[in-house]
Scaffold this motif. Structure first.
Motif, PDB file in Angstrom:
ATOM      1  N   ASP A 139       0.813  -1.215   0.000  1.00  0.00           N
ATOM      2  CA  ASP A 139       0.000   0.000   0.000  1.00  0.00           C
ATOM      3  C   ASP A 139       0.845   1.263   0.000  1.00  0.00           C
ATOM      4  N   LEU A 167       0.801   4.234  -2.822  1.00  0.00           N
ATOM      5  CA  LEU A 167       0.500   5.626  -2.468  1.00  0.00           C
ATOM      6  C   LEU A 167       1.586   6.557  -2.995  1.00  0.00           C
ATOM      7  N   GLU A 203      -0.625  13.590   0.750  1.00  0.00           N
ATOM      8  CA  GLU A 203      -1.511  12.427   0.653  1.00  0.00           C
ATOM      9  C   GLU A 203      -1.639  11.772   2.022  1.00  0.00           C
ATOM     10  N   ARG A 204      -2.849  11.252   2.301  1.00  0.00           N
ATOM     11  CA  ARG A 204      -3.089  10.467   3.506  1.00  0.00           C
ATOM     12  C   ARG A 204      -3.981   9.285   3.144  1.00  0.00           C
ATOM     13  N   ARG A 205      -3.670   8.133   3.720  1.00  0.00           N
ATOM     14  CA  ARG A 205      -4.494   6.954   3.464  1.00  0.00           C
ATOM     15  C   ARG A 205      -4.437   6.024   4.678  1.00  0.00           C
ATOM     16  N   GLU A 246      -2.229   5.055   9.480  1.00  0.00           N
ATOM     17  CA  GLU A 246      -2.342   6.161   8.537  1.00  0.00           C
ATOM     18  C   GLU A 246      -0.997   6.357   7.831  1.00  0.00           C
TER      19      GLU A 246
END
Length: 217
Positions: free
Chosen positions: A14, A18, A176-178, A207
């Motif tokens: 991930d 990203l 960006e944040r996910r 996060e």
């Protein structure tokens, strides 16, 4: 792309995806010089090569170097892959873009592993053993207008990353944040992370953030 990943090499996950998305949105000059620090399987290096950049990738792991070279060959892309400690193999060079997915997971171990797959994610007790070095070593390698993209966990304090990069003369923001569900490593460390106050009682997501830092013209 489909990647070959040799045993002991960090597979694209991930955080890789990203950061690759952020790389895709960067405007690169013609014949851009790009550096991928801690390349692993070479996913980010190849994402830059696909855009026509001249890419240099570095990893301290011999297996990662072999893997990245193999994946570049299979993709038909030219990537120069060097073995060494962070930016040491490219001392004296400058780049338009530097990307890095460093070890950033907080670990009960005080030191960074010298071998094994955990070397790809363990970042010391606060997750910053390698992050702090990148914040110190990467800015001098950026050309005017050059950009550094770093992916890390919020558990390893993105505010400190921003402060370090700004103190080096760069403009730095989180772009960006996910949130992603914990994988096996963080699941095994949940009790320890709660003791540190980094997780609430029901925390089971991490996060991820992308920090973008630019050297002013």
């Amino acid at each position: 792309m489909t990647f070959v990943v040799l045993p002991g090499v960090y597979a694209p996950q991930d955080d890789t995806a990203l950061l690759a998305g952020s790389l895709h949105h960067e405007v690169l000059p013609p014949r851009a010089q790009v550096l991928d620090v801690g390349t692993g399987a070479g996913a980010l290096a190849l994402a830059a090569a696909v855009r026509g950049a001249h890419v240099t990738a570095v990893d301290i792991s011999r297996r990662a170097v072999w893997t990245a070279r193999l994946n570049a060959t299979l993709a038909g892309k030219r990537v120069r892959v060097l073995r060494g400690d962070l930016t040491a193999p490219v001392a004296g060079r400058t780049f338009d873009l530097i990307v890095t997915n460093p070890p950033y997971v907080p670990s009960p171990a005080l030191t960074h592993p010298r071998r094994g797959l955990a070397r790809a994610w363990d970042g010391g007790s606060d997750g910053r053993l390698i992050l702090d070095r990148i914040c110190a070593e990467a800015p001098p390698l950026l050309r005017q207008g050059g950009v550094l993209l770093v992916v890390q966990s919020a558990l390893s304090d993105e505010v400190r990353t921003l402060e370090c990069l700004r103190s080096a003369g760069l403009t730095a923001i989180v772009t960006e944040r996910r949130f992603v569900t914990f994988g096996p490593v963080l699941r095994s460390r949940q009790p320890w992370l709660r003791q540190l106050g980094l997780l609430g009682p029901d925390g089971d997501k991490e996060e991820l953030v992308v920090v973008r830092a630019e050297r002013p013209h």
